[in-house]
Design an enzyme around this catalytic site. Structure first.
Site, mmCIF file in Angstrom:
data_model
loop_
_atom_site.group_PDB
_atom_site.id
_atom_site.type_symbol
_atom_site.label_atom_id
_atom_site.label_comp_id
_atom_site.label_asym_id
_atom_site.label_seq_id
_atom_site.Cartn_x
_atom_site.Cartn_y
_atom_site.Cartn_z
ATOM 1 N N ASP A 44 0.830 -0.909 -0.224
ATOM 2 C CA ASP A 44 0.122 -0.128 -0.147
ATOM 3 C C ASP A 44 0.808 1.261 0.002
ATOM 4 O O ASP A 44 0.461 2.069 -0.694
ATOM 5 C CB ASP A 44 -1.125 0.028 1.430
ATOM 6 C CG ASP A 44 -2.053 -1.121 1.150
ATOM 7 O OD1 ASP A 44 -2.241 -1.571 0.061
ATOM 8 O OD2 ASP A 44 -2.771 -0.981 1.778
ATOM 9 N N TYR A 45 1.798 1.415 0.826
ATOM 10 C CA TYR A 45 2.652 2.618 0.891
ATOM 11 C C TYR A 45 3.506 2.807 -0.415
ATOM 12 O O TYR A 45 3.511 4.195 -0.609
ATOM 13 C CB TYR A 45 3.555 2.408 2.187
ATOM 14 C CG TYR A 45 4.938 2.009 1.831
ATOM 15 C CD1 TYR A 45 6.094 2.603 1.439
ATOM 16 C CD2 TYR A 45 5.409 0.269 1.587
ATOM 17 C CE1 TYR A 45 7.295 1.927 1.221
ATOM 18 C CE2 TYR A 45 6.219 -0.282 1.249
ATOM 19 C CZ TYR A 45 7.359 0.477 1.019
ATOM 20 O OH TYR A 45 8.726 0.021 0.723
ATOM 21 N N ILE A 46 3.697 1.942 -1.265
ATOM 22 C CA ILE A 46 4.366 2.184 -2.440
ATOM 23 C C ILE A 46 3.337 2.894 -3.298
ATOM 24 O O ILE A 46 3.539 3.684 -4.138
ATOM 25 C CB ILE A 46 4.751 0.867 -3.248
ATOM 26 C CG1 ILE A 46 6.257 0.577 -2.333
ATOM 27 C CG2 ILE A 46 5.534 1.159 -4.388
ATOM 28 C CD1 ILE A 46 6.959 -0.872 -2.690
ATOM 29 N N ASP A 48 0.626 4.194 -2.800
ATOM 30 C CA ASP A 48 0.290 5.409 -1.993
ATOM 31 C C ASP A 48 1.139 6.714 -2.509
ATOM 32 O O ASP A 48 0.881 7.757 -2.963
ATOM 33 C CB ASP A 48 -0.036 5.684 -0.564
ATOM 34 C CG ASP A 48 -1.159 4.874 -0.085
ATOM 35 O OD1 ASP A 48 -2.151 4.562 -1.108
ATOM 36 O OD2 ASP A 48 -1.246 4.312 0.913
ATOM 37 N N LYS A 126 -9.824 3.990 10.534
ATOM 38 C CA LYS A 126 -10.069 3.748 9.099
ATOM 39 C C LYS A 126 -10.045 2.102 9.013
ATOM 40 O O LYS A 126 -8.725 1.405 9.213
ATOM 41 C CB LYS A 126 -9.095 4.315 8.263
ATOM 42 C CG LYS A 126 -9.155 3.969 6.791
ATOM 43 C CD LYS A 126 -8.159 4.815 5.994
ATOM 44 C CE LYS A 126 -8.274 4.357 4.481
ATOM 45 N NZ LYS A 126 -8.242 3.026 4.026
ATOM 46 N N ARG A 147 -17.825 -1.974 -4.360
ATOM 47 C CA ARG A 147 -17.333 -0.592 -4.812
ATOM 48 C C ARG A 147 -17.282 -0.764 -6.328
ATOM 49 O O ARG A 147 -17.731 0.109 -7.182
ATOM 50 C CB ARG A 147 -16.313 -0.120 -4.113
ATOM 51 C CG ARG A 147 -15.860 1.317 -4.840
ATOM 52 C CD ARG A 147 -14.602 1.885 -4.489
ATOM 53 N NE ARG A 147 -15.113 2.721 -3.192
ATOM 54 C CZ ARG A 147 -14.290 2.560 -2.057
ATOM 55 N NH1 ARG A 147 -13.277 1.855 -2.104
ATOM 56 N NH2 ARG A 147 -14.429 3.556 -1.077
ATOM 57 N N LYS A 297 -13.653 13.631 9.316
ATOM 58 C CA LYS A 297 -14.993 14.126 8.398
ATOM 59 C C LYS A 297 -15.433 15.494 9.043
ATOM 60 O O LYS A 297 -15.670 15.439 10.369
ATOM 61 C CB LYS A 297 -15.968 13.120 8.432
ATOM 62 C CG LYS A 297 -15.598 11.665 7.714
ATOM 63 C CD LYS A 297 -16.930 10.734 7.728
ATOM 64 C CE LYS A 297 -16.511 9.177 7.360
ATOM 65 N NZ LYS A 297 -17.297 8.424 7.211
ATOM 66 N N CYS A 418 21.541 -27.411 -4.580
ATOM 67 C CA CYS A 418 22.328 -28.546 -5.386
ATOM 68 C C CYS A 418 23.684 -28.234 -5.621
ATOM 69 O O CYS A 418 24.500 -29.333 -6.247
ATOM 70 C CB CYS A 418 21.585 -28.820 -6.569
ATOM 71 S SG CYS A 418 21.985 -27.401 -7.740
ATOM 72 N N CYS A 433 20.641 -20.687 -10.609
ATOM 73 C CA CYS A 433 21.085 -21.638 -10.790
ATOM 74 C C CYS A 433 20.376 -22.352 -12.067
ATOM 75 O O CYS A 433 19.193 -22.418 -12.049
ATOM 76 C CB CYS A 433 20.543 -22.505 -9.486
ATOM 77 S SG CYS A 433 20.922 -24.395 -9.773
#
Length: 680
Positions: A44-46, A48, A126, A147, A297, A418, A433
């Site tokens: 989310d932070y990226i 945003d 939130k 939505r 609000k 391996c 590899c």
């Protein structure tokens, strides 16, 4: 990791145009994955931060704003599942975001200036869930919808009626639409993931994804079993409640029997907002549900009306997003692990630390370049946060705490699984590899083969694959089809019923179409879409295996690099033997479609976009028909689009097509061409 943005004032006009276009396209892709597929591509932070950058660019350079920009639309693009569509009576807007008290103060100053004086605010937590609209007629719940894109959502009425927290009947016979958030409580999420791991299934990444995936199930029994909950917080029809404030609306919701969060608070000055944020930043982990911020609000509903909305967000509300919680820990070791394609990835092993409600001890370091950039050494003290409250990520090294005996990491030269020599392929950042018999790659590859988007073998997750390998019952994908009930009964946690169920799932997978098998084989760079295009063209696995680079690269949407990867894969003796064994086990190797693509079709090779409501066909049916006739059906309009088919109420895609000079057909023109094509 976020890019280092050039200050906007230093950008040339050309640079600004290019960056704006790139971010618009990138954020549409991320939004689709988040809202439609419930499978976020980035934290989310990226998202945003990228979104905030795009907003700033479009404010400075409004000439580059396009109708399809994420800043001009709410939520996802057109929904694409089998759930029925619902047109919202009023748009379901999203909230604007701020990430600091300074930004919140700026919003307050603008709001106060617009209103002429300081207005009281209602503060709410939130909730980290999925937005939903609930319609009651005469007090009876008649419809519930997601939505979607803010204008059109999906009908999830049957699913919502299984959620105990949401009343099927109000305490009063009101006709009203209310909106809120459906979420998965933390305890339900923990129990669900524990059960999924026991069943050998991939756990959900976070409660929000789990809630979204649960709500959009076509099988309501699954939704019912997930123990979802909800809070209601809004109506576009406050006159039906007889209230004049947001706080009053919440009280009336509760009187009607609707679930509400009781942590709201009415305040009169900004200092109280900071106190509320501090309070729930520290107490969020003690709550039984996830929150990712605080919503502010304007409390008086008449003032909300005066402030109004933009096309995307209300001006009377704002969401303050919590910064990622951080903790200090020490890097004890750096381990290197091998993935399905042979990429060798470093992982930091750290002193255990409690972070965002869970104990964290490991964090991916991605690749050697990332390690060099961060300058992480064994023994270092580092800051740790959960990106998007989900994925542990190291922030920075506290250099002043670096011990004198810290150890510089050693980039391996041999595979940790391996012991084959590792290679660094030109143009890639990862070590790799290339031993096809590497045990780690085999386990990851088998898990991928059985995964939902590949052969969809329900119940064959990483844990079960690991047990089967350890017992020597499987060694490659072909051997999956030789597993017996008797073998499964020797494994941990398998009973007769679960063993038979897994064998049934394995046998059912034999009937999958070619594109699933192609994707499941795990050929480098061949994703699900490329697999479908290749399957449609060549029709059989044998034909694919014998195709040349040029044959494959000529497919619209398949590049030269992918074609080379496919040819290289099928050139090995091991791959050829694998095809023989799969065939002998009865695994279908053909493309299952009743239609042979006519390369002389008008639509063959064309990029087509559908928009608006189709009256004579469903969107999925039209999409399939176009794909069966060789078209590449895309979700957005660009300069590469050949044709837009516009139904009723076509919106921004039609506008963009007109701007770009793209050919536009009515639905009737499309139907006429269908009749002509089908009559050939």
């Amino acid at each position: 990791m976020l890019p280092d943005f050039t200050p906007i004032e230093k950008l040339t006009t050309q640079d600004a145009q290019q960056e704006t276009a790139r971010l618009q396209k990138q954020l549409v892709q991320y939004g689709t994955a988040y809202y439609e597929d419930d499978a976020p591509l980035v934290e989310d932070y990226i998202y945003d931060a990228l979104y905030a950058r795009l907003v700033a660019l479009e404010e400075k350079f409004p000439q580059y704003v396009i109708p399809d920009s994420p800043t001009q639309n709410v939520g996802s693009a057109d929904t694409k599942s089998e759930l029925q569509k619902v047109v919202h009576p009023a748009p379901m807007l999203s909230l604007g975001d701020v990430f600091s008290l300074d930004e919140l103060n700026d919003w307050d100053a603008r709001t106060t200036k617009s209103l002429g004086n300081q207005a009281p605010y209602n503060l709410e937590l939130k909730i980290d869930g999925l937005a939903v609209a609930l319609t009651y007629v005469d007090g009876q719940l008649v419809q519930a919808s997601t939505r979607g894109n803010g204008i059109v959502g999906e009908d999830v009425t049957a699913n919502v009626k299984t959620i105990k927290a949401i009343p099927k009947k109000l305490t009063e016979p009101l006709t009203i639409e209310v909106r809120g958030e459906i979420y998965m409580p933390k305890a339900s999420f923990a129990a669900l993931n524990k059960q999924r791991e026991a069943d050998g299934l991939e756990p959900f990444a976070n409660p929000r994804n789990a809630a979204a995936g649960s709500l959009r199930q076509l099988n309501v029994k699954i939704t019912k079993s997930r123990n979802l909950a909800a809070f209601v917080y809004y109506t576009a029809e406050p006159e039906m409640l007889g209230v004049t404030t947001q706080s009053g609306a919440l009280e009336r919701f509760a009187e009607l029997g609707l679930p509400t969060d009781t942590h709201n608070r009415v305040i009169n000055k900004m200092a109280d907002i900071a106190d509320y944020i501090d309070e729930y930043t520290s107490e969020r982990e003690s709550l039984s549900y996830g929150i990712d911020g605080v919503v502010v609000k304007v409390n008086q509903l008449d003032l909300q009306f005066d402030l109004g909305n933009t096309v995307k967000i209300p001006r009377w509300a704002i969401a303050y997003k919590f910064p990622p919680e951080e903790a200090l820990t020490i890097v004890c070791d750096i381990e290197w692990t091998v993935g399905r394609t042979g990429a060798v990835t470093p992982t930091a092993v750290m002193d255990p630390v409690l972070l965002a409600g869970t104990t964290v001890q490991r964090a991916s370091l991605h690749n050697p370049d990332y390690l060099r950039e961060k300058d992480i050494q064994i023994g270092d003290t580092v800051t740790l946060h959960k990106a998007g409250d989900i994925i542990p990520e190291i922030g920075q090294v506290i250099l002043e705490k670096r011990p004198t005996d810290s150890e510089t990491y050693q980039v391996p030269t041999i595979c940790p699984a391996c012991e084959s020599n590792l290679v660094h392929i030109e143009g890639e950042v990862a070590l790799r590899c290339i031993n096809p018999f590497c045990s780690a790659q085999i386990q990851e590859g088998l898990t991928h083969f059985a995964s939902r988007n590949a052969m969809n073998i329900d119940g064959m997750g990483p844990r079960v694959v690991g047990q089967l390998l350890k017992a020597g019952y499987i060694k490659d994908v072909a051997s999956i089809y030789r597993i017996t009930v008797e073998q499964l009964l020797t494994l941990d946690k398998f009973q007769e019923k679960s063993a038979v169920k897994l064998i049934d799932a394995i046998n059912s997978s034999k009937e999958n179409s070619l594109e699933r098998l192609l994707f499941g084989l795990g050929i480098r760079m061949v994703g699900a879409k490329a697999a479908r295009l290749i399957a449609e063209k060549f029709r059989t696995l044998s034909a694919v295996s014998e195709a040349s680079v040029e044959d494959i690269a000529n497919i619209n949407g398949i590049g030269h690099t992918i074609a080379q990867s496919i040819v290289q894969y099928f050139s090995t003796p091991e791959s050829k033997q694998l095809l023989v064994e799969l065939a002998s086990s009865g695994v279908n190797q053909s493309y299952l479609s009743d239609t042979v693509i006519d390369e002389n079709s008008f639509f063959y090779g064309k990029k087509v976009v559908l928009t608006g409501k189709l009256e004579q066909s469903s969107r999925p049916a039209a999409t399939k028909w176009l794909q069966d006739h060789g078209a590449n059906v895309a979700g957005s309009v660009s300069v590469k689009t050949d044709l837009v088919i516009a139904g009723e109420a076509a919106g921004s895609k039609l506008d963009k097509a007109s701007q770009l000079g793209v050919t536009v057909w009515t639905e009737q023109q499309f139907v006429d061409e269908q009749v002509k094509e089908d009559g050939k």
